[in-house]
Design a protein around this motif. Structure first.
Motif, mmCIF file in Angstrom:
data_model
loop_
_atom_site.group_PDB
_atom_site.id
_atom_site.type_symbol
_atom_site.label_atom_id
_atom_site.label_comp_id
_atom_site.label_asym_id
_atom_site.label_seq_id
_atom_site.Cartn_x
_atom_site.Cartn_y
_atom_site.Cartn_z
ATOM 1 N N MET A 185 6.961 5.754 3.586
ATOM 2 C CA MET A 185 6.265 6.625 4.491
ATOM 3 C C MET A 185 7.265 7.431 5.330
ATOM 4 S SD MET A 185 3.054 7.115 5.359
ATOM 5 C CE MET A 185 1.897 7.188 6.641
ATOM 6 N N THR A 186 8.274 6.781 5.857
ATOM 7 C CA THR A 186 9.287 7.478 6.646
ATOM 8 C C THR A 186 10.053 8.458 5.779
ATOM 9 O OG1 THR A 186 9.518 5.580 8.101
ATOM 10 C CG2 THR A 186 11.308 7.158 8.106
ATOM 11 N N ILE A 187 10.401 8.038 4.576
ATOM 12 C CA ILE A 187 11.137 8.910 3.665
ATOM 13 C C ILE A 187 10.292 10.122 3.313
ATOM 14 C CG2 ILE A 187 12.062 9.074 1.317
ATOM 15 C CD1 ILE A 187 13.132 6.219 1.721
ATOM 16 N N GLU A 188 9.008 9.916 3.061
ATOM 17 C CA GLU A 188 8.118 11.028 2.751
ATOM 18 C C GLU A 188 8.051 12.013 3.918
ATOM 19 O OE1 GLU A 188 3.516 11.850 1.341
ATOM 20 O OE2 GLU A 188 4.097 9.852 2.000
ATOM 21 N N HIS A 189 7.957 11.497 5.117
ATOM 22 C CA HIS A 189 7.896 12.352 6.311
ATOM 23 C C HIS A 189 9.179 13.171 6.462
ATOM 24 C CE1 HIS A 189 7.079 13.729 10.366
ATOM 25 N NE2 HIS A 189 8.273 13.283 10.716
ATOM 26 N N LEU A 190 10.316 12.521 6.333
ATOM 27 C CA LEU A 190 11.587 13.224 6.481
ATOM 28 C C LEU A 190 11.747 14.300 5.405
ATOM 29 C CD1 LEU A 190 13.933 10.203 7.320
ATOM 30 C CD2 LEU A 190 13.231 12.023 8.888
ATOM 31 N N CYS A 191 11.432 13.951 4.159
ATOM 32 C CA CYS A 191 11.576 14.912 3.064
ATOM 33 C C CYS A 191 10.599 16.073 3.210
ATOM 34 C CB CYS A 191 11.365 14.221 1.724
ATOM 35 S SG CYS A 191 12.718 13.127 1.270
ATOM 36 N N GLY A 192 9.421 15.804 3.717
ATOM 37 C CA GLY A 192 8.422 16.843 3.898
ATOM 38 C C GLY A 192 8.701 17.763 5.065
ATOM 39 N N ASN A 193 9.668 17.384 5.890
ATOM 40 C CA ASN A 193 9.977 18.192 7.073
ATOM 41 C C ASN A 193 11.407 18.711 7.077
ATOM 42 O OD1 ASN A 193 7.503 18.128 8.830
ATOM 43 N ND2 ASN A 193 7.745 15.965 8.369
ATOM 44 N N GLY A 194 11.951 18.921 5.886
ATOM 45 C CA GLY A 194 13.270 19.544 5.773
ATOM 46 C C GLY A 194 14.435 18.647 6.133
ATOM 47 N N LEU A 195 14.250 17.345 6.037
ATOM 48 C CA LEU A 195 15.314 16.412 6.404
ATOM 49 C C LEU A 195 15.667 15.485 5.241
ATOM 50 C CD1 LEU A 195 13.941 15.558 9.942
ATOM 51 C CD2 LEU A 195 15.899 17.002 9.424
ATOM 52 N N ALA A 196 15.758 16.042 4.040
ATOM 53 C CA ALA A 196 16.033 15.233 2.856
ATOM 54 C C ALA A 196 17.386 14.529 2.942
ATOM 55 C CB ALA A 196 15.963 16.083 1.589
ATOM 56 N N THR A 197 18.368 15.159 3.533
ATOM 57 C CA THR A 197 19.684 14.530 3.651
ATOM 58 C C THR A 197 19.600 13.292 4.534
ATOM 59 O OG1 THR A 197 20.777 16.659 3.339
ATOM 60 C CG2 THR A 197 22.093 14.894 4.297
ATOM 61 N N LYS A 198 18.904 13.406 5.636
ATOM 62 C CA LYS A 198 18.715 12.253 6.528
ATOM 63 C C LYS A 198 17.917 11.160 5.817
ATOM 64 C CE LYS A 198 18.415 11.983 11.175
ATOM 65 N NZ LYS A 198 18.044 12.417 12.491
#
Length: 73
Positions: A1-14
């Motif tokens: 869920m956290t990974i999906e949120h980060l990737c969906g908001n332009g934070l794939a590197t994080k």
């Protein structure tokens, strides 16, 4: 869920840093989100790396992951 949120908001590197800290994560959805996030941010090489790791770990991928990668290149 956290990974999906980060990737969906332009934070794939994080998201990838978090993902790599979670040793031996073999979650198909998390991998797919990582691929999507990197593709969305214009980083197809990182997306390909995720797909390669998936394959090496025996995590089944789907056509969507490959389509995303092909489109990104």
């Amino acid at each position: 869920m956290t990974i999906e949120h980060l990737c969906g908001n332009g934070l794939a590197t994080k998201a990838e840093m978090l993902f790599r800290q979670l040793t031996r994560v073999d979650d198909k959805v998390a991998f797919k989100n990582m691929i999507y996030g990197h593709v969305r941010e214009g980083k197809p090489n990182f997306a390909f790396e995720m797909l390669t790791i998936m394959s090496k770990r025996g995590v089944e991928s789907d056509v969507y992951a490959y389509v995303l990668l092909v489109v990104s290149f």
